[in-house]
Design a protein around this motif. Structure first.
Motif, PDB file in Angstrom:
ATOM      1  N   ASP A 139       0.816  -1.222   0.000  1.00 36.56           N
ATOM      2  CA  ASP A 139       0.000   0.000   0.000  1.00 36.56           C
ATOM      3  C   ASP A 139       0.848   1.270   0.000  1.00 36.56           C
ATOM      4  OD1 ASP A 139      -2.627   1.338   0.211  1.00 36.56           O
ATOM      5  OD2 ASP A 139      -1.868   1.962   2.166  1.00 36.56           O
ATOM      6  N   THR A 140       1.860   1.316   0.872  1.00 39.99           N
ATOM      7  CA  THR A 140       2.676   2.533   0.949  1.00 39.99           C
ATOM      8  C   THR A 140       3.477   2.742  -0.331  1.00 39.99           C
ATOM      9  OG1 THR A 140       4.400   1.235   2.065  1.00 39.99           O
ATOM     10  CG2 THR A 140       2.885   2.488   3.461  1.00 39.99           C
ATOM     11  N   ASP A 141       3.975   1.667  -0.920  1.00 40.46           N
ATOM     12  CA  ASP A 141       4.720   1.792  -2.173  1.00 40.46           C
ATOM     13  C   ASP A 141       3.816   2.264  -3.305  1.00 40.46           C
ATOM     14  OD1 ASP A 141       7.325   1.144  -1.427  1.00 40.46           O
ATOM     15  OD2 ASP A 141       6.917  -0.992  -1.497  1.00 40.46           O
ATOM     16  N   ALA A 142       2.579   1.789  -3.312  1.00 35.85           N
ATOM     17  CA  ALA A 142       1.634   2.206  -4.344  1.00 35.85           C
ATOM     18  C   ALA A 142       1.364   3.699  -4.248  1.00 35.85           C
ATOM     19  CB  ALA A 142       0.334   1.419  -4.212  1.00 35.85           C
ATOM     20  N   VAL A 154       2.280   6.513  -7.166  1.00 33.30           N
ATOM     21  CA  VAL A 154       1.294   7.437  -7.730  1.00 33.30           C
ATOM     22  C   VAL A 154       1.767   8.876  -7.559  1.00 33.30           C
ATOM     23  CG1 VAL A 154      -1.034   8.361  -7.456  1.00 33.30           C
ATOM     24  CG2 VAL A 154      -0.678   5.887  -7.454  1.00 33.30           C
ATOM     25  N   SER A 155       2.249   9.203  -6.364  1.00 33.09           N
ATOM     26  CA  SER A 155       2.684  10.570  -6.076  1.00 33.09           C
ATOM     27  C   SER A 155       3.858  10.985  -6.966  1.00 33.09           C
ATOM     28  CB  SER A 155       3.082  10.675  -4.604  1.00 33.09           C
ATOM     29  OG  SER A 155       3.585  11.975  -4.322  1.00 33.09           O
ATOM     30  N   SER A 156       4.836  10.097  -7.112  1.00 32.22           N
ATOM     31  CA  SER A 156       6.024  10.457  -7.891  1.00 32.22           C
ATOM     32  C   SER A 156       5.712  10.564  -9.377  1.00 32.22           C
ATOM     33  CB  SER A 156       7.140   9.435  -7.666  1.00 32.22           C
ATOM     34  OG  SER A 156       6.746   8.150  -8.091  1.00 32.22           O
ATOM     35  N   THR A 170       2.089  17.726 -22.636  1.00 32.95           N
ATOM     36  CA  THR A 170       3.336  17.104 -23.057  1.00 32.95           C
ATOM     37  C   THR A 170       3.143  15.607 -23.278  1.00 32.95           C
ATOM     38  OG1 THR A 170       3.997  16.596 -20.784  1.00 32.95           O
ATOM     39  CG2 THR A 170       4.633  18.762 -21.649  1.00 32.95           C
ATOM     40  N   ASP A 171       4.091  15.003 -23.980  1.00 30.61           N
ATOM     41  CA  ASP A 171       4.080  13.540 -24.110  1.00 30.61           C
ATOM     42  C   ASP A 171       4.176  12.889 -22.740  1.00 30.61           C
ATOM     43  OD1 ASP A 171       3.986  13.877 -26.811  1.00 30.61           O
ATOM     44  OD2 ASP A 171       5.990  13.132 -27.229  1.00 30.61           O
ATOM     45  N   THR A 172       4.984  13.481 -21.879  1.00 27.37           N
ATOM     46  CA  THR A 172       5.131  12.953 -20.516  1.00 27.37           C
ATOM     47  C   THR A 172       3.788  12.935 -19.806  1.00 27.37           C
ATOM     48  OG1 THR A 172       7.423  13.710 -20.311  1.00 27.37           O
ATOM     49  CG2 THR A 172       6.195  13.363 -18.270  1.00 27.37           C
ATOM     50  N   GLY A 173       3.061  14.038 -19.885  1.00 31.31           N
ATOM     51  CA  GLY A 173       1.772  14.120 -19.207  1.00 31.31           C
ATOM     52  C   GLY A 173       0.793  13.082 -19.709  1.00 31.31           C
ATOM     53  N   ALA A 174       0.745  12.891 -21.035  1.00 27.36           N
ATOM     54  CA  ALA A 174      -0.170  11.890 -21.601  1.00 27.36           C
ATOM     55  C   ALA A 174       0.190  10.492 -21.133  1.00 27.36           C
ATOM     56  CB  ALA A 174      -0.117  11.967 -23.133  1.00 27.36           C
ATOM     57  N   GLN A 175       1.485  10.179 -21.094  1.00 29.54           N
ATOM     58  CA  GLN A 175       1.917   8.858 -20.645  1.00 29.54           C
ATOM     59  C   GLN A 175       1.633   8.667 -19.168  1.00 29.54           C
ATOM     60  OE1 GLN A 175       3.707   6.637 -23.049  1.00 29.54           O
ATOM     61  NE2 GLN A 175       2.796   5.277 -21.550  1.00 29.54           N
ATOM     62  N   VAL A 176       1.872   9.699 -18.378  1.00 27.03           N
ATOM     63  CA  VAL A 176       1.601   9.626 -16.942  1.00 27.03           C
ATOM     64  C   VAL A 176       0.124   9.360 -16.676  1.00 27.03           C
ATOM     65  CG1 VAL A 176       1.443  11.014 -14.827  1.00 27.03           C
ATOM     66  CG2 VAL A 176       3.562  10.996 -16.148  1.00 27.03           C
ATOM     67  N   GLU A 207      -4.032   5.861 -14.637  1.00 28.60           N
ATOM     68  CA  GLU A 207      -5.354   5.241 -14.803  1.00 28.60           C
ATOM     69  C   GLU A 207      -5.251   3.725 -14.609  1.00 28.60           C
ATOM     70  OE1 GLU A 207      -8.991   4.875 -18.071  1.00 28.60           O
ATOM     71  OE2 GLU A 207      -7.175   5.987 -18.568  1.00 28.60           O
ATOM     72  N   ARG A 208      -4.233   3.121 -15.223  1.00 31.34           N
ATOM     73  CA  ARG A 208      -4.040   1.676 -15.080  1.00 31.34           C
ATOM     74  C   ARG A 208      -3.727   1.301 -13.637  1.00 31.34           C
ATOM     75  NH1 ARG A 208      -2.462  -0.986 -20.113  1.00 31.34           N
ATOM     76  NH2 ARG A 208      -2.639   0.479 -21.846  1.00 31.34           N
ATOM     77  N   LEU A 209      -2.858   2.090 -13.010  1.00 39.25           N
ATOM     78  CA  LEU A 209      -2.459   1.797 -11.640  1.00 39.25           C
ATOM     79  C   LEU A 209      -3.624   1.946 -10.679  1.00 39.25           C
ATOM     80  CD1 LEU A 209      -0.255   1.115  -9.602  1.00 39.25           C
ATOM     81  CD2 LEU A 209       0.418   3.526  -9.590  1.00 39.25           C
ATOM     82  N   ASN A 210      -4.384   3.016 -10.818  1.00 42.56           N
ATOM     83  CA  ASN A 210      -5.520   3.232  -9.926  1.00 42.56           C
ATOM     84  C   ASN A 210      -6.603   2.174 -10.130  1.00 42.56           C
ATOM     85  OD1 ASN A 210      -4.571   5.509  -8.534  1.00 42.56           O
ATOM     86  ND2 ASN A 210      -5.158   6.864 -10.217  1.00 42.56           N
ATOM     87  N   ASN A 211      -6.822   1.780 -11.389  1.00 46.12           N
ATOM     88  CA  ASN A 211      -7.791   0.715 -11.649  1.00 46.12           C
ATOM     89  C   ASN A 211      -7.346  -0.591 -11.009  1.00 46.12           C
ATOM     90  OD1 ASN A 211      -9.436   2.404 -13.135  1.00 46.12           O
ATOM     91  ND2 ASN A 211      -8.659   1.747 -15.119  1.00 46.12           N
ATOM     92  N   ARG A 212      -6.051  -0.853 -11.082  1.00 46.41           N
ATOM     93  CA  ARG A 212      -5.524  -2.081 -10.503  1.00 46.41           C
ATOM     94  C   ARG A 212      -5.670  -2.077  -8.985  1.00 46.41           C
ATOM     95  NH1 ARG A 212      -4.129  -7.138 -12.616  1.00 46.41           N
ATOM     96  NH2 ARG A 212      -2.922  -8.192 -11.016  1.00 46.41           N
ATOM     97  N   LEU A 213      -5.352  -0.940  -8.374  1.00 43.66           N
ATOM     98  CA  LEU A 213      -5.459  -0.837  -6.925  1.00 43.66           C
ATOM     99  C   LEU A 213      -6.911  -0.957  -6.477  1.00 43.66           C
ATOM    100  CD1 LEU A 213      -2.924   2.066  -6.252  1.00 43.66           C
ATOM    101  CD2 LEU A 213      -2.593  -0.378  -5.863  1.00 43.66           C
TER     102      LEU A 213
END
Length: 221
Positions: free
Chosen positions: A105-108, A112-114, A153-159, A164-170
């Motif tokens: 949980d803490t790593d997740a 997300v924050s980073s 930016t491309d970075t923002g779109a990738q982030v 979205e994938r990470l939050n759905n998984r969690l």
């Protein structure tokens, strides 16, 4: 250790910016390799970008007032490099999930924050460079920072895709039974960074190979 690495990034970026040939790809490659050296750690991105921009500023200053397009190409290469590092993190996470692993949980939360700060890191570093720069190129930095703030930016779109994938998984894990959660093997953020670094190295090596092939083709022509 990172001080010497950052100095090298600045030196390489300055050499790349002093010539127009393949600037976008060269900056992309050197930033990707710098992030590999830092284990694809999102926390290290800002220092890499700051060093790269310092070198780019110095290189472009040698070329006179016609280098506005070159600055945009260089920053595009930086943006693509950071986006690639986010993609590598996504691939590392998906590899872990295929193996039935879940974030603690803490790593997740840390992940997300980073990740969600990366686009802002890119934009704020560009704005800071504008504040620190003098002469004709200052206006170019200001205009480019404003443009990317509006368009993204491309970075923002990738982030956003990764989050979205990470939050759905969690969310899926949170809905599961306690027994399922207990049974899942855990993976740490450090391990994800290690795997992501390996994936990013592969992407960087592929870019190097493509650049070498392009250079060989030009020599033949």
């Amino acid at each position: 250790m990172y001080y010497e690495l950052n100095e090298q990034v600045a030196s390489d970026a300055q050499a790349a910016a002093a010539t127009d040939e393949g600037l976008r790809e060269r900056v992309q490659a050197l930033v990707m390799h710098a992030l590999v050296d830092r284990k694809a750690d999102p926390a290290a991105v800002k220092s890499v970008l700051r060093s790269a921009l310092a070198g780019i500023d110095g290189g472009l200053a040698q070329r006179g007032e016609q280098a506005g397009n070159a600055l945009r190409e260089a920053v595009k290469g930086m943006d693509e490099a950071v986006a690639r590092s986010v993609y590598a993190t996504q691939m590392a996470l998906e590899e872990a999930w295929v193996q039935g692993r879940e974030f603690a949980d803490t790593d997740a939360k840390d992940a997300v924050s980073s990740l969600q700060d990366l686009e802002q890191d890119l934009l704020s570093t560009l704005k800071n460079a504008a504040d620190d720069t003098k002469g004709w190129i200052k206006g170019e930095f200001v205009d480019l920072a404003a443009h990317l703030s509006r368009t993204g930016t491309d970075t923002g779109a990738q982030v956003r895709d990764v989050l979205e994938r990470l939050n759905n998984r969690l969310a899926t894990v949170a809905k599961g039974s306690g027994a399922d959660a207990m049974a899942a093997a855990s993976i740490s953020r450090a391990r994800v960074s290690e795997v992501a670094s390996g994936i990013l190295r592969g992407l960087a090596d592929a870019l190097d190979a493509r650049q070498s092939a392009d250079g060989a083709d030009k020599d033949k022509g």
